[in-house]
Design an enzyme around this catalytic site. Structure first.
Site, short mmCIF file in Angstrom:
data_model
loop_
_atom_site.label_atom_id
_atom_site.label_comp_id
_atom_site.label_asym_id
_atom_site.label_seq_id
_atom_site.Cartn_x
_atom_site.Cartn_y
_atom_site.Cartn_z
N CYS A 67 0.85 -1.19 0.00
CA CYS A 67 0.00 0.00 0.00
C CYS A 67 0.89 1.25 0.00
O CYS A 67 1.92 1.29 0.65
CB CYS A 67 -0.90 -0.01 1.23
SG CYS A 67 -1.85 1.51 1.38
N SER B 270 0.64 3.94 1.43
CA SER B 270 0.83 4.65 2.71
C SER B 270 2.16 4.30 3.38
O SER B 270 2.71 5.10 4.13
CB SER B 270 -0.29 4.33 3.70
OG SER B 270 -1.52 4.73 3.17
N HIS C 236 5.09 6.87 3.20
CA HIS C 236 5.27 8.00 4.13
C HIS C 236 6.33 7.68 5.18
O HIS C 236 7.06 8.55 5.63
CB HIS C 236 3.97 8.30 4.89
CG HIS C 236 2.92 8.95 4.05
ND1 HIS C 236 3.08 10.19 3.49
CD2 HIS C 236 1.67 8.55 3.73
CE1 HIS C 236 1.99 10.52 2.84
NE2 HIS C 236 1.12 9.55 2.96
N HIS D 111 1.02 -3.35 5.84
CA HIS D 111 -0.23 -3.33 6.62
C HIS D 111 -1.43 -3.82 5.82
O HIS D 111 -2.56 -3.46 6.13
CB HIS D 111 -0.47 -1.90 7.15
CG HIS D 111 -0.70 -0.89 6.07
ND1 HIS D 111 0.32 -0.22 5.47
CD2 HIS D 111 -1.83 -0.45 5.50
CE1 HIS D 111 -0.16 0.59 4.56
NE2 HIS D 111 -1.48 0.47 4.55
N CYS E 193 -6.73 -3.17 3.61
CA CYS E 193 -6.56 -1.71 3.58
C CYS E 193 -7.20 -1.10 2.33
O CYS E 193 -8.30 -0.59 2.35
CB CYS E 193 -5.09 -1.30 3.67
SG CYS E 193 -4.91 0.50 3.63
C1 CXF Z 1 -3.02 4.57 6.40
C2 CXF Z 1 -3.56 5.58 7.33
C3 CXF Z 1 -2.44 6.24 8.08
C4 CXF Z 1 -1.56 5.22 8.73
C5 CXF Z 1 -1.06 4.21 7.77
C6 CXF Z 1 -2.16 3.56 7.04
N1 CXF Z 1 -4.12 3.99 5.78
C7 CXF Z 1 -4.07 3.29 4.68
O1 CXF Z 1 -3.17 3.12 3.94
ZN ZN Z 2 -2.84 1.19 3.26
#
Ligand code: CXF
Ligand code: ZN
Length: 375
Positions: A40, A42, A45, A61, A169
């Site tokens: 994913c 995310s 980040h 995740h 997710c």
């Molecule tokens: C994210 C939301 C912020 C934390 C990591 C996961 N959601 C989906 O990717």
């Molecule tokens: Zn995610």
């Protein structure tokens, strides 16, 4: 026990796939053998360091696997069960879980620390015992994971976990944004900004809801081709000219704008993508903010006067505002019946050793919808 995991030591440095010692599950936890995990966006980040986590950490995740062992007091899963791991836990006991908002579960407050619910770790570097941090209680870039009962949903054992993992997710987030948060009704119109895994799931949700016009916007033509495959009725290439995109949306909607817009751009979220989503909606329309942008960004490029004059609404959506304990089994059933297409969302399958290539592909942006790592 020993297993392999991908460890992030420093932002922007390649993840190291190495031997990790995993402790047995404690009360309320299970040992899960990972079968597959989606990559994913995310996670990026944390890889880039825009969002800080305790390091070293095992990211990932969006996983699915098979329960091997359960700790004391675990009653809802048993060895042999196939489970989707959810990136948010739901305890089923707190105020939020009891009021139909499991995405707001109080256990979420413990996610940031990088440990299990009890504040300790189960993962240690094999060569010297160095403690490693968990990620969102699931740490799926690993052959095995210790996962709280609160972060698992049991699924049938005859469907491929290499696909069902997307329910942990991305799919649930995008599909839920269209069907739970926007609650699109037949004939309504929607603009979807960003057509990665989440945006494409939203296109599917909009189509199944009977949306009249589904306008997909992305900078990458490849992603718009996929969006059309999933049901987008119109596509617009964003050539970094918001006025041009706005004009096209106006033409498609006969000068009205769409009932909803959804912003899914994630780590590339910018004033531009937010502006497109805000301007896309009609008077009284709703803009849903679904993608998680940079934490360092503190402003929206939106004039408060416009918000009032046009009576627009802006709505944050987390994990598709899903009742994920009941929605995921429902989605599984829809996938089984062919109503939900997960197969075409997975554009690449890889091994854990390819994790750094997978991250590079995410950063390149044009190469993928969803990559899945198979263990
Ligand atoms: C994210 C939301 C912020 C934390 C990591 C996961 N959601 C989906 O990717
Ligand atoms: Zn995610």
């Amino acid at each position: 026990m020993r297993m392999k995991a991908a460890v992030l030591y420093e932002p922007r440095k390649p993840l190291v796939v190495e031997e990790v010692e995993l402790d047995p599950p404690r009360a309320g936890e299970a040992l899960v053998k990972m079968v597959a995990t989606g990559v994913c966006h995310s996670d990026i980040h944390y890889y880039t360091g825009d969002q800080k986590r305790q390091l070293p950490v095992v990211l990932g995740h969006e996983g699915a696997g098979i329960v091997e062992k359960v700790g004391e007091g675990v009653t809802t899963v048993k060895p042999g069960d196939h489970v989707v791991l959810t990136f948010l836990p739901s305890c089923g006991k707190c105020h939020w879980c009891h009021t139909g908002q499991p995405n707001m579960c109080d256990l979420g407050a413990k996610l940031r620390a990088g440990f299990m619910i009890d504040g300790t770790t189960r993962m240690h570097r094999a060569k010297d015992g160095l403690d490693l941090h968990h990620f969102l209680f699931v740490s799926t870039y690993a052959q095995y994971s210790i996962v709280p009962e609160a972060s698992m949903v049991v699924v049938p054992d005859w469907l491929p976990l290499e696909r069902l993992c997307l329910f942990g997710c991305g799919f649930t987030t995008g599909f839920g944004a269209a069907t739970n948060a926007a609650h699109i009704r037949p004939g309504e119109t929607v603009t979807i900004v960003g057509c990665g895994g989440l945006g494409l799931a939203a296109v599917q949700g909009a189509k199944l809801s009977g949306a009249g016009k589904i306008i997909a916007v992305d900078v990458h033509e490849e992603k718009l081709t996929l969006a059309r495959k999933f049901g987008a009725t119109h596509t617009i290439v964003n050539r970094h000219n918001v006025d041009e995109v706005f004009k096209e949306i106006q033409e498609i909607t006969w000068g009205v704008g769409t009932d909803y817009s959804m912003e899914f751009v994630g780590f590339d979220q910018s004033d531009e993508t937010l502006d497109i989503a805000f301007r896309a909606i009609r008077k009284g329309g709703t803009m849903l903010m679904v993608g998680v942008g940079a934490l360092s960004k503190k402003t929206l490029p939106i004039s408060p006067a416009d918000l009032t004059h046009w009576r627009k609404r802006i709505h944050g959506v987390l994990f598709g505002d899903a009742q994920f304990r009941t929605d995921i089994p429902r989605y599984v059933d829809m996938y089984h019946k062919g109503q939900i297409n997960l197969d075409d969302m997975v554009t690449q399958e890889m091994r854990l050793e390819d994790i750094n290539t997978a991250f590079e592909n995410v950063l390149a942006g044009n190469k993928v919808a969803r990559q899945v790592i198979r263990f």
